[in-house]
Each structure stands twice: as structure tokens, then as C-alpha cells.
Write an enzyme that holds these catalytic residues in place. Sequence first.
Site, PDB file in Angstrom:
ATOM      1  N   TYR A  91       0.814  -1.217   0.000  1.00  0.00           N
ATOM      2  CA  TYR A  91       0.000   0.000   0.000  1.00  0.00           C
ATOM      3  C   TYR A  91       0.848   1.267   0.000  1.00  0.00           C
ATOM      4  CZ  TYR A  91      -4.048   2.958   1.200  1.00  0.00           C
ATOM      5  OH  TYR A  91      -5.041   3.901   1.203  1.00  0.00           O
ATOM      6  N   SER A 174       0.423  -8.153   0.889  1.00  0.00           N
ATOM      7  CA  SER A 174      -0.504  -7.090   1.289  1.00  0.00           C
ATOM      8  C   SER A 174      -1.220  -6.564   0.042  1.00  0.00           C
ATOM      9  CB  SER A 174       0.239  -5.995   2.048  1.00  0.00           C
ATOM     10  OG  SER A 174      -0.670  -5.127   2.692  1.00  0.00           O
ATOM     11  N   GLN A 175      -1.057  -5.286  -0.309  1.00  0.00           N
ATOM     12  CA  GLN A 175      -1.663  -4.813  -1.546  1.00  0.00           C
ATOM     13  C   GLN A 175      -1.091  -5.564  -2.742  1.00  0.00           C
ATOM     14  OE1 GLN A 175      -2.643  -0.456  -2.885  1.00  0.00           O
ATOM     15  NE2 GLN A 175      -0.574  -0.943  -3.562  1.00  0.00           N
ATOM     16  N   ASP A 261      -2.488 -11.410  12.067  1.00  0.00           N
ATOM     17  CA  ASP A 261      -2.385 -10.197  11.247  1.00  0.00           C
ATOM     18  C   ASP A 261      -3.480  -9.226  11.658  1.00  0.00           C
ATOM     19  OD1 ASP A 261      -2.119  -8.283   9.263  1.00  0.00           O
ATOM     20  OD2 ASP A 261      -1.950  -9.725   7.625  1.00  0.00           O
ATOM     21  N   HIS A 290       1.382  -9.125  10.101  1.00  0.00           N
ATOM     22  CA  HIS A 290       1.275  -8.758   8.690  1.00  0.00           C
ATOM     23  C   HIS A 290       2.489  -9.200   7.874  1.00  0.00           C
ATOM     24  CE1 HIS A 290      -0.764  -6.820   5.466  1.00  0.00           C
ATOM     25  NE2 HIS A 290       0.160  -5.890   5.281  1.00  0.00           N
TER      26      HIS A 290
END
Length: 318
Positions: A91, A174-175, A261, A290
Site C-alpha cells: 500500500y 498485502s496490496q 495479522d 502482517h
Amino acid sequence: MTRVREPQRYTVDVHRPDDFEEFWAATLQQVAAVPLRPSFDYVPERSTEEIAVYDVHYDSWEGVRISGWFAVPRPEYLPPPYPALMMLPGYISEPTVPKHWAKQGYAAFAVAPRGKLRSNQLFNPGYPGLLVENIVDPNTYGYRGFYVDAVRAVETALTRPEVDADRVGLSGSSQGGALTITTAALLPDVIKCGAAGAPYLCGFMDSAKLTHSYPYEEMNEYLRVHPDHEQQMAETVGYYDGVNFAPNIRASMFVYIGLEDDVCPPETGFAVYDAMKCEKELHTYERCGHDAGLHWVLPKVDDFLAGHLKPGAAGEGK
């Protein structure tokens, strides 16, 4: 009594719009009319005796010029063709030059979708900001162009003569994990494999309730100001939810999540994995957040990608 969290038993509620398939087919058809105009400018100061590095640019959704880094073995170090490995960003992270992957035999492309520092001329909602940019309108939601930018990056990589079009892989966390899922779904006949860690943008509405960490807290903040927009928000994100993309994936997928997470809830990681109908494998890590067990999982990701893409095996994909 303390409640034991059991993310694999949680039911994620994701709305799938009736015209989901039509929406994305129309999106890809619309952007296909935009000339790609790819450019690869050699960067000698970032290159080495073994690896050639290029500053990449191409045109995407609504004409936004997108950047990236392309690193590829020099032919005297390793002869072509090379499998393409698309490195998809988190992100707030900025893509770095993927020389590590090129040295392993990949034509490695680090993608910088709109809003990243070198791709923010016409679109720059900021961080925080991207997640809720026009989130009540699926047609103008910020992630529409973002998802397309990743697709166009693959198309840009495939313009290179040294790239083997039969060996294209995706990787990110993640993203980057989210973009691995959406890109594999939007290019089912192109992508051979994908490694998605701690996948973001899955189960949007549940995620905003399960965590108060950013970026999902952006949604909670937005709804505190606009509580009457919750239904519109839910309808919009249905078009962008990884759980809705997952059934369209044909590539082999490697998913890894941390069971503690607090950024991308593991409940949604299980949900997107369960929605996949392709060949797949799931790796979960207790007491990991995460990072999704990064220390332990990275060698497995390397082996998974190499097993499917065969870097160094010139021509095997043909």
C-alpha cells in the site's frame, strides 16, 4: 473467559454484483483503446555486469502514465528467453529495482501503479486516501485504474522480445497480494502462477470491522463522517473484492497468511483462498502478523515460483 480467535471458521460476507463480469470486461475493453506506448530506458548507473536495468513507462487507464523498473539478465550472463516475474507493491511501499530476481534468471518487473511517487502526475490521493478515493462509485473508484495498471504492466513486459510469454508469474504481499489475485483473474490465459501474501482488498466490509489498523481504518473514518454511505460503499467494493475475483483464476496460486495479522485479517485470507478453484496451496503461520511468516515462507515462495517459471531453463516454456 477469553475468546479464542478461529479465523478459519469465520464467515466473510462479500456482495458480488450481478454485472461483475460485465463490469471488468468493459473496463478492459475500454483501456484496450488506449495505446500502451511502452518505453524502456536503459539506466547504466543501476545496471551491473550481469544485469541490465531499465526505467519503464507505459500508458494506462484514463491515459495516466505509469512507471516501473525492469531488470533482466544480460544475454552473455544467461541467454534468453526469460520468464517474466511481476513484482507488485504494498500500500505505501515504493517499488525497488528487482536486480535480486533478475540475477536468478527472471525478467523482473517492479510495478509502480498510479499514486506511487513516479506515477502520481494525474492521480495522487495520498496515503491514507487511496482506499476511500471515490469509494461510493464503482465507475470512478480509485482502485479501478490501479487494478488496470497492474494488467497493463504485464502487457508491457510482454512487448520485450527476451520475455517468454508462456512463463509469466506474479508476486506480492498485502496490496501486492491483492494485485496478484486480481491480475491473475483478469488475465487468466496469460498468468502461469502467483504468490500472494497477507492479501489485502479481500472482504473489505468485514475487514473494516475486524481491525482498526490502517488502511482499513480509512473506511471506518469515512463512515464516521458519512454513515449514510455504507450501503453505497458495500456495493462499490463488491466490484473490487479479491474474493469475487478468485474463482476466475486459472493459474497455480500460493497463498500465505499470518494468523495474528491485524492489518489484513486472516479471516479474509482464508475466504479468498477458499474462493479459488485453481490449483492452490495455503501456508499459515501462528504468532505472525502482517509479515505473514516472511522469514519462513520466503524460501517456499522462491521454490514455488521457480518450479512453475523455470528461470535459467531457456525455451522450456515454449
